[in-house]
Write an enzyme that holds these catalytic residues in place. Structure first.
Site, PDB file in Angstrom:
ATOM      1  N   HIS A 103       0.810  -1.217   0.000  1.00  0.00           N
ATOM      2  CA  HIS A 103       0.000   0.000   0.000  1.00  0.00           C
ATOM      3  C   HIS A 103       0.846   1.270   0.000  1.00  0.00           C
ATOM      4  O   HIS A 103       0.327   2.357  -0.264  1.00  0.00           O
ATOM      5  CB  HIS A 103      -0.940   0.003   1.208  1.00  0.00           C
ATOM      6  CG  HIS A 103      -2.139  -0.892   1.026  1.00  0.00           C
ATOM      7  ND1 HIS A 103      -2.032  -2.232   0.761  1.00  0.00           N
ATOM      8  CD2 HIS A 103      -3.470  -0.623   1.062  1.00  0.00           C
ATOM      9  CE1 HIS A 103      -3.233  -2.759   0.650  1.00  0.00           C
ATOM     10  NE2 HIS A 103      -4.124  -1.798   0.822  1.00  0.00           N
ATOM     11  N   ASN A 125      -5.866   2.691   7.856  1.00  0.00           N
ATOM     12  CA  ASN A 125      -7.277   2.979   7.608  1.00  0.00           C
ATOM     13  C   ASN A 125      -7.685   4.234   8.358  1.00  0.00           C
ATOM     14  O   ASN A 125      -8.014   4.180   9.545  1.00  0.00           O
ATOM     15  CB  ASN A 125      -8.150   1.802   8.068  1.00  0.00           C
ATOM     16  CG  ASN A 125      -8.516   0.891   6.917  1.00  0.00           C
ATOM     17  OD1 ASN A 125      -9.286   1.252   6.047  1.00  0.00           O
ATOM     18  ND2 ASN A 125      -7.943  -0.304   6.933  1.00  0.00           N
ATOM     19  N   TYR A 131     -18.196  47.828  -4.986  1.00  0.00           N
ATOM     20  CA  TYR A 131     -18.497  46.654  -4.166  1.00  0.00           C
ATOM     21  C   TYR A 131     -17.260  46.092  -3.486  1.00  0.00           C
ATOM     22  O   TYR A 131     -17.329  45.607  -2.350  1.00  0.00           O
ATOM     23  CB  TYR A 131     -19.130  45.554  -5.023  1.00  0.00           C
ATOM     24  CG  TYR A 131     -20.556  45.785  -5.436  1.00  0.00           C
ATOM     25  CD1 TYR A 131     -21.204  46.988  -5.191  1.00  0.00           C
ATOM     26  CD2 TYR A 131     -21.265  44.795  -6.095  1.00  0.00           C
ATOM     27  CE1 TYR A 131     -22.505  47.198  -5.584  1.00  0.00           C
ATOM     28  CE2 TYR A 131     -22.577  44.985  -6.492  1.00  0.00           C
ATOM     29  CZ  TYR A 131     -23.195  46.189  -6.230  1.00  0.00           C
ATOM     30  OH  TYR A 131     -24.484  46.389  -6.615  1.00  0.00           O
ATOM     31  N   ARG A 185     -16.987  48.398  -0.480  1.00  0.00           N
ATOM     32  CA  ARG A 185     -18.174  48.491   0.360  1.00  0.00           C
ATOM     33  C   ARG A 185     -18.612  47.137   0.916  1.00  0.00           C
ATOM     34  O   ARG A 185     -19.122  47.033   2.035  1.00  0.00           O
ATOM     35  CB  ARG A 185     -19.314  49.105  -0.476  1.00  0.00           C
ATOM     36  CG  ARG A 185     -20.500  49.507   0.340  1.00  0.00           C
ATOM     37  CD  ARG A 185     -21.694  50.000  -0.463  1.00  0.00           C
ATOM     38  NE  ARG A 185     -21.487  50.245  -1.867  1.00  0.00           N
ATOM     39  CZ  ARG A 185     -22.455  50.170  -2.783  1.00  0.00           C
ATOM     40  NH1 ARG A 185     -23.680  49.822  -2.413  1.00  0.00           N
ATOM     41  NH2 ARG A 185     -22.214  50.428  -4.042  1.00  0.00           N
ATOM     42  N   PHE A 242     -14.239   5.140   7.457  1.00  0.00           N
ATOM     43  CA  PHE A 242     -13.020   5.634   6.791  1.00  0.00           C
ATOM     44  C   PHE A 242     -13.337   6.476   5.556  1.00  0.00           C
ATOM     45  O   PHE A 242     -12.444   7.083   4.978  1.00  0.00           O
ATOM     46  CB  PHE A 242     -12.146   4.453   6.364  1.00  0.00           C
ATOM     47  CG  PHE A 242     -12.929   3.383   5.637  1.00  0.00           C
ATOM     48  CD1 PHE A 242     -13.409   3.591   4.364  1.00  0.00           C
ATOM     49  CD2 PHE A 242     -13.205   2.179   6.265  1.00  0.00           C
ATOM     50  CE1 PHE A 242     -14.135   2.615   3.707  1.00  0.00           C
ATOM     51  CE2 PHE A 242     -13.933   1.192   5.612  1.00  0.00           C
ATOM     52  CZ  PHE A 242     -14.407   1.418   4.323  1.00  0.00           C
ATOM     53  N   GLU A 263     -14.270  -1.229  -3.535  1.00  0.00           N
ATOM     54  CA  GLU A 263     -14.261   0.186  -3.148  1.00  0.00           C
ATOM     55  C   GLU A 263     -14.739   0.988  -4.353  1.00  0.00           C
ATOM     56  O   GLU A 263     -13.958   1.597  -5.081  1.00  0.00           O
ATOM     57  CB  GLU A 263     -12.859   0.580  -2.692  1.00  0.00           C
ATOM     58  CG  GLU A 263     -12.418  -0.241  -1.472  1.00  0.00           C
ATOM     59  CD  GLU A 263     -10.950  -0.113  -1.144  1.00  0.00           C
ATOM     60  OE1 GLU A 263     -10.275   0.750  -1.754  1.00  0.00           O
ATOM     61  OE2 GLU A 263     -10.468  -0.877  -0.288  1.00  0.00           O
TER      62      GLU A 263
END
Length: 562
Positions: free
Chosen positions: A134, A247, A333, A336, A381, A467
């Protein structure tokens, strides 16, 4: 083996108050205002003024505590009672590990392999293999403060006793943070579900003594060497620990905490810049009156307007055109309506902080160990709550910067600047003045509008469709960091431009608050004159803005801004 810190954190059972050094660097006149972090692509941060410590127990950290550890190097002290809870939860995991029935993440594979039973002799290999596979990040190295924040937040979850990790693994994370050993994490790799897997895996890999880290001196080296030199030993992960370490929403949440810290300061700076522009463009402060603001009871708007009143209080420049001879009915603007826009951004930050505080109180893991001893799969998660507010903040950042750039542009147009020279040039026709500084601001604002496109509306399925919907919260956080850097630069260009405009109103003097900022800017950048190399001046004022020096100049002169 475990990472053993030099002192026994388990003896520190009392909560230790955190001293947060919030951009309290003292910049000397003529000195470089900040120190650069080599992994921040040029972004600068102040040095902390001294040591700090945070007591980490089973309860949530605050945003300020996360910032203290991540950005200012606060030391972590582990609460003894919480460590006892960690040990108790570990005993439950070890009992389940010996059960012949499979339990996800303890005696099975992961993700699409959740039904595959793993023999006890192979489980240590399973956990290590999970982390190694991972740790698949790519791209540029992520900033040190981001990595420290995600490690701190993962450690906070481990201390809840809801993950089932061993006490020595918890101490390993604290020891690495306290030794200022930072795993090398790459920018790409997280989809924000199941949490920030790849970034967290790079951190877990370093705790195992593998991969690369940067040490306290900033040198990149092997994790094994850095741990050895710090007197620490690598961890060999046991059942459930690989999952528990990767996780979580810790990366995106850490960046959200840092963003809230940045934006609270930058929105005060936006009020300072707006006040300088109102003054320099001969605008009126009447529209910021408290009774007018109360007609629309938005909390952030009221705070911003109060800041503008404080900053412009007693201004000789504003008083000089307050009489009946003034024929202007209304300001543009961008002058202001500054409290309305800056205030809306404040309210957005407050909403984001509320979401962050809820996430900081969470124990995010899958599976999770419940208080009654069950080990249950869940979907906590998923990064959607954090991803949404990260995107929301990017919208607010783009709008505040857009309004700032419009005020800068008014200074440079002689038809709208109320008597100032074109482009604030010294010799009109020969000098270009600050013409191209506005180009720079415009280019940044254009990019901020692109960065405001939400990352959280995208999703790319992964893990063999297990997933199949992801948050992209990490990507939302990464683009927000770039946007916040851009906002600081746009505000700096407005401050620099307004400062020249105020100088050109001489002999009229600015207000006490805005005058303090003008003097602070002049300590770094000289005033009006012939054209000169402009980029270093923009960078110097940007450093004043990003370090909080602009806000501190006001605080020292007239008191705290809201």
């Amino acid at each position: 083996m475990s990472v053993i810190p030099d002192t026994d954190d388990s003896t520190r059972t009392a909560a230790v108050g955190v001293r947060v050094f919030h951009r309290n660097m003292d910049i000397q006149p003529g000195a470089t205002p900040t120190t650069s972090d080599p992994t921040t692509s040029g972004r600068s941060y102040p040095q902390p003024a001294g040591p700090a410590s945070v007591s980490l127990g089973a309860g949530p950290l605050s945003i300020d505590e996360v910032v203290a550890v991540a950005r200012h190097g606060a030391r972590i002290d582990l609460d003894g009672a919480a460590l006892d809870g960690v040990a108790a939860s570990r005993r439950i995991i070890e009992a389940l590990a010996s059960d012949p029935e499979p339990h996800y993440g303890i005696s099975t594979g992961f993700g699409a392999l959740a039904t595959t039973f793993i023999e006890p002799a192979r489980r240590a290999q399973l956990q290590a293999s999970l982390v190694r596979s991972h740790a698949a990040g790519s791209g540029e190295v992520v900033e040190r403060e981001v990595v420290r924040s995600l490690m701190t937040l993962r450690l906070s979850t481990l201390m809840t006793g809801r993950t089932g990790v061993r006490m020595e693994t918890v101490r390993a994370y604290a020891a690495m943070l306290n030794a200022d050993i930072t795993p090398v994490v790459r920018e790409y790799g997280s989809l924000g579900c199941s949490g920030d897997l790849a970034p967290l895996a790079h951190c877990a890999l370093a705790v195992m003594g593998e991969g690369e880290v940067t040490d306290a001196s900033g040198r990149t080296r092997s994790a094994a060497e850095a741990l050895a030199d710090a007197g620490l030993k690598p961890v060999q992960l046991a059942e459930k620990e690989g999952l528990a370490l990767i996780n979580g929403t810790d990366g995106m949440l850490g960046m959200l905490a840092l963003a809230v810290d940045d934006l609270r300061m930058l929105l005060r700076t936006a009020d300072v810049a707006a006040a300088m522009s109102v003054e320099g463009l001969l605008g009126t402060d009447a529209v910021f009156a408290a009774d007018l603001q109360a007609l629309r009871p938005q909390a952030g708007q009221a705070e911003s307007a109060a800041n503008l009143r404080l900053l412009l209080d007693g201004s000789p420049i504003v008083a000089s055109h307050r009489g009946p001879e003034c024929t202007r009915v209304q300001d543009a603007y961008s002058l202001r309506c500054a409290p309305q826009v800056h205030g809306a951004a404040r309210d957005t930050v407050d909403h984001a902080a509320m979401v962050a505080e809820r996430e900081l109180a969470s124990a995010v893991d899958n599976p999770v160990l419940t208080p009654d001893g069950r080990v249950e799969s869940n979907g906590n998660f998923h990064g959607a709550p954090v991803a949404y507010v990260l995107d929301f903040l990017a919208i607010a950042v783009a709008d505040v910067a857009s309004m700032s750039e419009r005020r800068t542009d008014r200074f440079l147009d002689r038809s709208r600047s109320n008597g100032l020279p074109p482009f604030l040039a010294h010799e009109v026709g020969v000098d270009s003045g600050l013409m191209i500084a506005q180009y720079t601001a415009a280019g940044i604002v254009s990019e901020l509008k692109r960065l405001a496109h939400p990352a959280s509306v995208d999703s790319i399925p992964s893990s063999a469709m297990q997933e199949d919907h992801v948050s992209m919260g990490w990507a939302a956080a990464r683009k927000l960091r770039r946007a916040i850097d851009g906002l600081g630069r746009v505000l700096a260009i407005e401050v620099m431009t307004a400062a020249r405009g105020l100088d050109l109103r001489s002999p009229l003097e600015p207000a006490v608050g805005t005058g303090a900022v003008l003097r602070r800017v002049r300590e770094q950048v000289t005033g009006p004159g012939p054209d000169r190399f402009l980029s270093p001046e923009i960078e110097a004022v940007t450093a004043l803005v990003q370090s909080g020096e602009v806000v501190r100049a006001v605080t020292g002169a007239v008191g705290d801004l809201r």
